[in-house]
Design a protein around this motif. Structure first.
Motif, PDB file in Angstrom:
ATOM      1  N   ILE A   2      18.365  42.194  33.033  1.00 58.61           N
ATOM      2  CA  ILE A   2      19.352  41.398  32.306  1.00 58.61           C
ATOM      3  C   ILE A   2      20.713  41.947  32.714  1.00 58.61           C
ATOM      4  N   THR A   3      21.614  41.064  33.142  1.00 57.94           N
ATOM      5  CA  THR A   3      22.886  41.478  33.749  1.00 57.94           C
ATOM      6  C   THR A   3      24.062  40.836  33.036  1.00 57.94           C
ATOM      7  N   ALA A   4      25.136  41.586  32.904  1.00 61.36           N
ATOM      8  CA  ALA A   4      26.376  41.043  32.331  1.00 61.36           C
ATOM      9  C   ALA A   4      27.563  41.735  32.972  1.00 61.36           C
ATOM     10  N   GLY A   5      28.694  41.006  33.047  1.00 55.29           N
ATOM     11  CA  GLY A   5      29.876  41.609  33.650  1.00 55.29           C
ATOM     12  C   GLY A   5      31.131  40.807  33.391  1.00 55.29           C
ATOM     13  N   THR A   6      32.245  41.426  33.648  1.00 60.86           N
ATOM     14  CA  THR A   6      33.541  40.761  33.522  1.00 60.86           C
ATOM     15  C   THR A   6      34.457  41.253  34.640  1.00 60.86           C
ATOM     16  N   VAL A   7      35.236  40.327  35.210  1.00 59.52           N
ATOM     17  CA  VAL A   7      36.174  40.664  36.289  1.00 59.52           C
ATOM     18  C   VAL A   7      37.556  40.136  35.897  1.00 59.52           C
ATOM     19  N   LYS A   8      38.545  40.992  35.960  1.00 54.50           N
ATOM     20  CA  LYS A   8      39.911  40.655  35.585  1.00 54.50           C
ATOM     21  C   LYS A   8      40.766  40.481  36.833  1.00 54.50           C
ATOM     22  N   PHE A   9      41.512  39.374  36.892  1.00 58.23           N
ATOM     23  CA  PHE A   9      42.426  39.103  38.004  1.00 58.23           C
ATOM     24  C   PHE A   9      43.855  39.086  37.463  1.00 58.23           C
ATOM     25  N   ASP A  10      44.710  39.852  38.102  1.00 60.89           N
ATOM     26  CA  ASP A  10      46.110  39.937  37.673  1.00 60.89           C
ATOM     27  C   ASP A  10      46.964  40.211  38.909  1.00 60.89           C
ATOM     28  N   GLU A  11      47.661  39.191  39.364  1.00 60.20           N
ATOM     29  CA  GLU A  11      48.446  39.307  40.597  1.00 60.20           C
ATOM     30  C   GLU A  11      49.821  38.689  40.389  1.00 60.20           C
ATOM     31  N   LYS A  12      50.846  39.353  40.905  1.00 62.67           N
ATOM     32  CA  LYS A  12      52.220  38.855  40.831  1.00 62.67           C
ATOM     33  C   LYS A  12      52.606  38.218  42.159  1.00 62.67           C
ATOM     34  N   ASN A  13      53.444  37.193  42.080  1.00 66.70           N
ATOM     35  CA  ASN A  13      53.965  36.526  43.287  1.00 66.70           C
ATOM     36  C   ASN A  13      52.832  36.161  44.254  1.00 66.70           C
ATOM     37  N   ILE A  14      52.031  35.189  43.872  1.00 65.69           N
ATOM     38  CA  ILE A  14      50.821  34.850  44.623  1.00 65.69           C
ATOM     39  C   ILE A  14      51.092  33.990  45.859  1.00 65.69           C
ATOM     40  N   TYR A  15      52.315  33.484  46.019  1.00 66.29           N
ATOM     41  CA  TYR A  15      52.596  32.614  47.157  1.00 66.29           C
ATOM     42  C   TYR A  15      53.009  33.430  48.376  1.00 66.29           C
ATOM     43  N   THR A  16      52.473  33.021  49.525  1.00 63.94           N
ATOM     44  CA  THR A  16      52.728  33.764  50.755  1.00 63.94           C
ATOM     45  C   THR A  16      54.149  33.579  51.278  1.00 63.94           C
ATOM     46  N   ASN A  17      54.833  32.515  50.833  1.00 65.32           N
ATOM     47  CA  ASN A  17      56.184  32.259  51.346  1.00 65.32           C
ATOM     48  C   ASN A  17      57.264  33.004  50.569  1.00 65.32           C
ATOM     49  N   GLY A  18      56.828  33.860  49.626  1.00 65.97           N
ATOM     50  CA  GLY A  18      57.786  34.683  48.908  1.00 65.97           C
ATOM     51  C   GLY A  18      58.442  34.018  47.719  1.00 65.97           C
ATOM     52  N   THR A  19      57.986  32.853  47.307  1.00 62.41           N
ATOM     53  CA  THR A  19      58.535  32.172  46.134  1.00 62.41           C
ATOM     54  C   THR A  19      58.346  33.045  44.905  1.00 62.41           C
ATOM     55  N   SER A  20      59.363  33.123  44.079  1.00 63.02           N
ATOM     56  CA  SER A  20      59.296  33.940  42.868  1.00 63.02           C
ATOM     57  C   SER A  20      59.525  33.079  41.645  1.00 63.02           C
ATOM     58  N   GLY A  21      59.103  33.594  40.512  1.00 65.12           N
ATOM     59  CA  GLY A  21      59.259  32.861  39.265  1.00 65.12           C
ATOM     60  C   GLY A  21      58.086  33.115  38.351  1.00 65.12           C
ATOM     61  N   ALA A  22      58.220  32.720  37.074  1.00 62.62           N
ATOM     62  CA  ALA A  22      57.179  32.978  36.083  1.00 62.62           C
ATOM     63  C   ALA A  22      55.875  32.282  36.438  1.00 62.62           C
ATOM     64  N   ASN A  23      55.969  31.085  37.065  1.00 66.85           N
ATOM     65  CA  ASN A  23      54.762  30.319  37.374  1.00 66.85           C
ATOM     66  C   ASN A  23      54.096  30.746  38.677  1.00 66.85           C
ATOM     67  N   THR A  24      54.551  31.835  39.279  1.00 62.58           N
ATOM     68  CA  THR A  24      53.940  32.309  40.529  1.00 62.58           C
ATOM     69  C   THR A  24      52.973  33.460  40.278  1.00 62.58           C
ATOM     70  N   ASP A  25      52.758  33.821  39.020  1.00 62.86           N
ATOM     71  CA  ASP A  25      51.835  34.904  38.690  1.00 62.86           C
ATOM     72  C   ASP A  25      50.445  34.336  38.390  1.00 62.86           C
ATOM     73  N   PHE A  26      49.437  35.111  38.692  1.00 63.00           N
ATOM     74  CA  PHE A  26      48.046  34.703  38.447  1.00 63.00           C
ATOM     75  C   PHE A  26      47.409  35.704  37.487  1.00 63.00           C
ATOM     76  N   ASP A  27      46.853  35.199  36.404  1.00 67.25           N
ATOM     77  CA  ASP A  27      46.277  36.080  35.385  1.00 67.25           C
ATOM     78  C   ASP A  27      45.068  35.388  34.753  1.00 67.25           C
ATOM     79  N   GLY A  28      43.932  36.044  34.750  1.00 64.39           N
ATOM     80  CA  GLY A  28      42.736  35.453  34.156  1.00 64.39           C
ATOM     81  C   GLY A  28      41.526  36.350  34.311  1.00 64.39           C
ATOM     82  N   SER A  29      40.385  35.904  33.779  1.00 59.38           N
ATOM     83  CA  SER A  29      39.168  36.708  33.864  1.00 59.38           C
ATOM     84  C   SER A  29      37.939  35.822  34.034  1.00 59.38           C
ATOM     85  N   TYR A  30      36.931  36.385  34.654  1.00 57.32           N
ATOM     86  CA  TYR A  30      35.652  35.715  34.887  1.00 57.32           C
ATOM     87  C   TYR A  30      34.569  36.532  34.200  1.00 57.32           C
ATOM     88  N   ASN A  31      33.732  35.868  33.366  1.00 59.39           N
ATOM     89  CA  ASN A  31      32.714  36.559  32.589  1.00 59.39           C
ATOM     90  C   ASN A  31      31.359  35.883  32.791  1.00 59.39           C
TER      91      ASN A  31
END
Length: 213
Positions: free
Chosen positions: A125-154
């Motif tokens: 029986i298996t269980a797990g959780t993975v947390k993702f938290d990354e700032k400035n996710i765009y490769t072109n260097g765009t910045s701003g509040a909506n460029t952050d990635f935050d979430g989890s997979y369970n």
């Protein structure tokens, strides 16, 4: 007549001495046959791939198995660190790394009458959780509040069969090769994570190196 009597006494003495010398051997054999096998306690370092890359510890324990059984059984507890990556191919979003923890509980059945080694099957029986938290996710260097990635997979799995082969080096070192699969029950993702980025069916495989204490 005296010689006959003395001969009988001499033979009786030899027979008595022989019986006394054989008695300890019989007792030792009886003790060896009735000696209770030691319990199994093994601690492994585990390197595997499942939901991402796993690095962790495994504890294997077994009470004394019933004599005459065709197999040996043991109980398993795993805890591991998870490193996973969300890949965005052909997208302006860069790959996002996630980190988490997973646990597993189950049992092994070794197809060996005498020892906990060789080929085996297992179920967990298996269980797990993975947390993702990354700032400035765009490769072109765009910045701003909506460029952050935050979430989890369970996830949770009630079906995680495994097969493997365990080698023993002496009585202390164990090397375990294992592979299997898991059907994941995914809980509702949180934040920016989309469960469609993960597969319900995952293949598992790895190697464990343990010490029997």
């Amino acid at each position: 007549m005296k010689k006959i009597i003395l001969s009988i006494c001499f033979l009786s003495g030899l027979l008595s001495i022989a019986q006394n010398e054989e008695a300890p051997a019989i007792n030792e054999d009886s003790k060896a046959n009735t000696e209770t096998p030691k319990e199994l306690n093994v601690l492994y370092a585990n390197f595997a791939s499942s939901v991402g890359a796993n690095l962790g510890l495994i504890y294997e324990y077994s009470k004394n198995n019933r004599e005459g059984a065709r197999s040996k059984k043991s109980y398993i507890f795993k805890i591991h660190y998870i490193s996973s990556t969300l890949e965005f191919n052909n997208s302006p979003i860069k790959d996002i790394n996630g980190h988490g923890v997973g646990v597993e509980f189950g049992h092994k059945t070794y197809y060996n009458k005498s020892e906990h080694k060789g080929f085996y099957s297992a179920s967990y029986i298996t269980a797990g959780t993975v947390k993702f938290d990354e700032k400035n996710i765009y490769t072109n260097g765009t910045s701003g509040a909506n460029t952050d990635f935050d979430g989890s997979y369970n996830y949770l799995s009630l079906f995680s069969p495994e097969f493997g082969y365990k080698l023993l080096l002496g009585n202390k070192i164990a090397i375990d090769f294992h592979f299997g699969t898991s059907w994941l029950i995914e809980f509702k993702s949180k934040g920016d994570v989309d469960n469609r980025a993960f597969d319900n069916w995952t293949l598992n495989g790895g190697i464990s190196i343990g010490y029997n204490f």
